[in-house]
Scaffold this active site. Structure first.
Site, PDB file in Angstrom:
ATOM      1  CB  THR A 151      -1.233  13.894   4.265  1.00 34.14           C
ATOM      2  OG1 THR A 151      -0.794  12.538   4.325  1.00 34.14           O
ATOM      3  CG2 THR A 151      -2.141  14.169   5.432  1.00 34.14           C
ATOM      4  CG  ASP A 152       1.025  10.806   0.202  1.00 26.40           C
ATOM      5  OD1 ASP A 152       1.408  11.466   1.178  1.00 26.40           O
ATOM      6  OD2 ASP A 152       1.438   9.670  -0.065  1.00 26.40           O
TER       7      ASP A 152
ATOM      8  CG  ASN B 161      -0.508   6.320   0.156  1.00 24.26           C
ATOM      9  OD1 ASN B 161       0.458   6.947   0.571  1.00 24.26           O
ATOM     10  ND2 ASN B 161      -0.415   5.072  -0.243  1.00 24.26           N
TER      11      ASN B 161
ATOM     12  CB  VAL C 179      -0.956  -0.003   1.215  1.00 24.27           C
ATOM     13  CG1 VAL C 179      -1.612   1.361   1.383  1.00 24.27           C
ATOM     14  CG2 VAL C 179      -2.017  -1.075   1.037  1.00 24.27           C
TER      15      VAL C 179
ATOM     16  CG  ASP D  37      -3.540  30.086 -41.973  1.00 28.78           C
ATOM     17  OD1 ASP D  37      -2.817  29.545 -42.811  1.00 28.78           O
ATOM     18  OD2 ASP D  37      -4.591  29.576 -41.545  1.00 28.78           O
TER      19      ASP D  37
ATOM     20  CD  GLU E 164      -3.398   5.443  -2.983  1.00 28.62           C
ATOM     21  OE1 GLU E 164      -3.367   6.328  -2.123  1.00 28.62           O
ATOM     22  OE2 GLU E 164      -2.519   4.583  -3.102  1.00 28.62           O
TER      23      GLU E 164
ATOM     24  CG  ASP F 108      -9.053  29.906 -42.407  1.00 32.36           C
ATOM     25  OD1 ASP F 108      -8.722  29.162 -43.356  1.00 32.36           O
ATOM     26  OD2 ASP F 108      -8.896  31.137 -42.418  1.00 32.36           O
TER      27      ASP F 108
END
Length: 883
Positions: A708-709, A705, A264, A311, A269, A611
């Site tokens: 706080t990540d 994760n 983990v 152009d 993730e 265009d």
């Protein structure tokens, strides 16, 4: 007005709109909410791994852990779904900003309506260069020819005739998506939207969205981290089994929990959520700068662009022709004022000229407005105008407006006309005035002069002398050498009113020299491109002299190649020559495709603007196809990756700036988040090897994760652009993680890991606190380190302590949320689930001090690096000169 041309009233139009729906081609790729949700699971390798971990926890009887992991999966997938759903809606909303309009007759009046609101039964007015908005039958036509290549693949012009009966033939019908190449017509709409011939073909076509290269790069990183995590997890499990006195079910459960915690700890993730959030934010910022992203996949590619093929007309220039010089009565006068504003004066020999004081000038201005299909309307009370028609014709109306001459004020009515065509290069009209019938004509000077036998002077009409035409052609050559596009005007009293006599024995009035002035901001944008290592190539259908005049005004140097010269070159010769050429003049749309392929052959990352319908192949071939939002066709916008709302070259540069900023921000959040994952991996692995108790539990790592990540990582994607982002050389096919960035994340992760392990040991063995308190202190310390590290990762060059914390206000907010969540996990009843306990001031002091220590360490190394590397040589110690 004939009854058949009165059109629908507004009430009937609204009823038919409800009945038939909008006149638009429905999106060929439409993602339902379920498909977006499924995509979060299908392409997210980490979700599969978390699911396996959840099953293992259920099997081991760790239901609380298993349900928590299930919650993490739901939050991860849900957040990704919300971001992508919002991004899809945002892009649709941004696309709706580009709203093509058509001229229809409703209730007997000509009005502009959004093309998508056209309904069967509407009467539409179409002129040269306009796209046909729906399937229609021609009611009236003047020299009408249509290009139907979008349907047939054949670029030849097809002549269309007005329908005499209700038994319509192909020559009486106009089809959606095709466009008028000559003449004009009034037509009645038969079918709209998906019921048109174009719509039925589109319904049979299936297309595939361009893949997202960044997603592939990030997924590759995630898979490497998973391999590392599983390898270290298994190794750690084996070490624990070997160290245990005896193998039992209790030992097996403990080992599996450690393996889960290690696995983990390395699973990033949140990558998909952060990636989509960053790209969506980039797309939103680009839209605010008038660059509408059609596909988010090209935002990264924009940052790699090495060549911009643009152009000239309407992109480098304003796209608003302005009359600058007028030759009449052997005088060459200047006209002040730029663009579609009615402010300006006629100047000759530094003196103002009043149009009414000179018969020739006055007649020339009348010819300019009466031999003209364009329309101008005042915007309220000022002198700025809304315009409808070709830029050349509009410029003549604006020129006359500066002298107070307006079409609606002249007591004259047009009775017959011979419209302009590219073959004739002339337009003539028969006008009935109070004095009788007058023919007015305008066209190419060399053509019109051959039809003139005399010229109008201030004191009357004089016959052309032998060398008179040569003198006028010399003046014309002088004007064209200055980059002006010229038109000649003539008139005569018409004794015969049949068209065969319109253009015989005309009286020459004068020349009008017009230019499409460069946009004032383009010169600075070109300078930014040069500083950023981006080549700019100007492409135009105009003459070589006109192109060179504009290039001088915007400081675009380089060689010039014309379309005829391109035709004489082989593809191999062009690929060698294209590097040295900056200006392509007198080119056709099909030449653009050859230019793109030649540049790609040289390894360039090519941006191409366009265009027209014929520009579509080049836009599709280029790495980044850019369509015009104001003057572009629906076909070009459909195949393009980016649409400019303002058709402005400087907007392309702003989009490249944003593309670079987005990529650099992605590098920052990826490096930051992986350094956090590496720190967590190291803490568990080293803690076990050193014989310490498990420093962090699986649920504690999941909490970090997720909260706080991921939160600070997402906000790193909102870092503002640095001031020198366009002063760095382009990157080509660069990876998200370079070798130097890998070294940085390992060093950062190791430092956070050692500090956290040190605090865990200090709490356990020096402060003699229990295991739960030590783990809580280690958790708080690592969270403080990660938040502090996020502030360091705002910039790889600038310190934290010497800058305002509010440089990225979203990061400040995310940090506050993370700390509040941490306090809840420590001090609320949920601490039993997460294995935490309330801690005292001493533990808080140690944790916060750790965060300040890591900031100070990295600020110190940034300052050392800044002192060692002088600004001109500062070439990315970590990545390509990251901000």
């Amino acid at each position: 007005m004939p009854a058949r041309l009165i059109g629908l009233d507004e009430k009937e139009a609204k009823q038919r709109l409800q009945e038939h729906g909008y006149n638009e081609i429905r999106e060929l790729i439409h993602l339902s909410p379920f498909q977006i949700l499924f995509r979060q699971i299908k392409h997210n390798f980490i979700v599969y791994l978390l699911f396996v971990v959840m099953i293992i926890c259920f099997l081991l009887g760790k239901s609380v852990t298993a349900y928590t992991i299930l919650g993490v999966i739901m939050v991860t997938v849900g957040a990704g779904f919300l971001q992508e759903f919002k991004a899809e809606k945002a892009i649709k909303a941004l696309k709706s900003m580009i709203m093509p309009v058509s001229i229809v007759i409703r209730g007997g009046k000509e009005i502009e309506v959004p093309s998508k609101e056209i309904v069967p039964g509407d009467i539409v007015i179409l002129r040269t260069g306009e796209k046909i908005p729906a399937d229609a039958v021609v009611l009236e036509a003047t020299e009408l020819r249509v290009n139907e290549s979008v349907l047939t693949g054949e670029s030849r012009e097809i002549k269309k005739m007005e329908a005499k009966t209700t038994n319509y033939k192909e020559e009486n019908l106009l089809f959606m998506g095709t466009f008028v190449v000559n003449g004009k017509c009034v037509a009645k709409v038969l079918h709209s939207g998906m019921n048109t011939r174009f719509g039925k073909i589109a319904g049979l076509v299936s297309t595939v969205e361009k893949e997202l290269p960044l997603q592939k790069k990030v997924n590759r990183i995630a898979k490497y981290m998973v391999v590392v995590a599983i390898s270290i997890s298994i190794l750690t499990g084996l070490v624990m089994i070997l160290r245990s006195a005896s193998f039992s079910e209790v030992v097996l459960v403990e080992v599996l929990l450690v393996v889960i915690a290690l696995s983990v700890s390395a699973f990033p993730e949140g990558f998909p959520v952060v990636l989509i959030s960053t790209l969506a934010a980039g797309a939103y910022r680009m839209a605010k700068k008038n660059a509408v992203v059609n596909r988010m996949s090209i935002i990264e590619t924009l940052g790699e662009a090495t060549v911009v093929c643009s152009d000239k007309t309407g992109t480098i220039t304003k796209g608003e022709m302005t009359a600058r010089k007028i030759f009449f009565s052997d005088k060459l006068a200047e006209l002040t004022g730029v663009g579609y504003e009615g402010e300006g004066e006629f100047i000759y020999q530094n003196k103002k000229i009043a149009s009414y004081s000179d018969l020739t000038l006055n007649t020339l201005l009348k010819a300019s407005v009466l031999c003209n299909d364009a329309v101008i309307e005042r915007k309220g009370t000022d002198r700025e105008y809304l315009t409808r028609g070709t830029p050349t014709e509009v410029s003549l109306l604006i020129m006359a407006a500066k002298a107070g001459v307006y079409k609606e004020d002249l007591k004259a009515s047009r009775e017959k006309e011979i419209p302009f065509s590219s073959e004739r290069k002339l337009m003539s009209v028969l006008v009935k005035e109070s004095s009788g019938h007058i023919v007015y004509a305008k066209g190419a000077p060399e053509i019109l002069l051959d039809l003139c036998q005399s010229k109008q002077m201030a004191d009357g009409i004089v016959e052309f002398k032998d060398k008179e035409k040569e003198k006028i052609l010399a003046v014309n050559a002088k004007l064209t050498s200055e980059g002006l596009r010229t038109l000649a005007l003539a008139f005569k009293s018409a004794k015969k009113t049949d068209k065969n006599n319109f253009e015989k024995d005309l009286i020459f009035l004068g020349l009008v020299g017009m230019e499409d002035p460069p946009r004032p901001e383009v010169a600075q944008a070109l300078k930014l491109c040069r500083e950023g290592g981006i080549e700019v190539k100007m492409i135009t259908g105009d003459h070589k002299e006109t192109a060179l005049a504009i290039s001088r005004q915007v400081n675009l140097g380089g060689n010039v190649v014309t379309g005829s010269e391109l035709d004489s070159l082989t593809d191999e010769e062009l690929s060698r020559l294209v590097k040295k050429v900056s200006i392509f003049a007198r080119v056709k749309p099909e030449h653009k495709l050859r230019i793109v392929r030649a540049l790609k052959k040289n390894g360039e990352i090519v941006t191409m603007t366009g265009d027209g319908v014929n520009d579509a192949p080049a836009l599709k071939e280029a790495h980044i196809g850019i369509a015009m939002g104001k003057n572009g066709t629906d076909v070009s916008r459909e195949v393009a990756d980016l649409t400019l709302k303002d058709d402005n070259f400087s907007t392309i540069v702003a989009a490249i700036d944003e593309g670079r900023t987005v990529f650099y921000n992605i590098q920052k959040f990826v490096t930051y988040q992986l350094s956090c994952n590496f720190a967590e991996l190291m803490i568990i692995f080293l803690g076990i090897l050193l014989g310490l108790p498990l420093p962090l539990l699986a649920l504690q790592i999941l909490f970090m994760n997720l909260v706080t990540d991921n939160l600070p990582a997402i906000t790193l994607g909102f870092n503002p652009s640095s001031s020198d982002v366009m002063q760095r050389k382009p990157r080509k096919n660069s990876q998200v993680l370079s070798e130097s960035l890998i070294g940085l994340l390992i060093a950062t992760g190791a430092l956070m890991g050692f500090i956290t392990l040190g605090v865990f040991y200090l709490s356990l063995n020096v402060f003699n606190q229990d295991l739960t308190t030590a783990r809580t202190t280690a958790l708080l310390t690592l969270i403080c380190l990660e938040i502090a590290n996020a502030f360091s990762f705002r910039s790889f060059r600038k310190g934290v302590l010497t800058r305002s914390l509010l440089v990225n206000k979203y990061l400040v907010l995310a940090s506050v949320i993370s700390m509040i969540a941490t306090i809840i996990v420590i001090y609320s009843p949920v601490n039993e689930i997460f294995g935490t306990t309330p801690i005292g001031l001493l533990n808080w002091t140690v944790a916060i001090s750790s965060g300040l220590i890591i900031i100070s360490i990295f600020d110190f190394f940034k300052e050392i690096r800044r002192m060692k590397v002088s600004p001109p040589v500062e070439e990315a110690a970590y990545a390509p000169r990251l901000s």
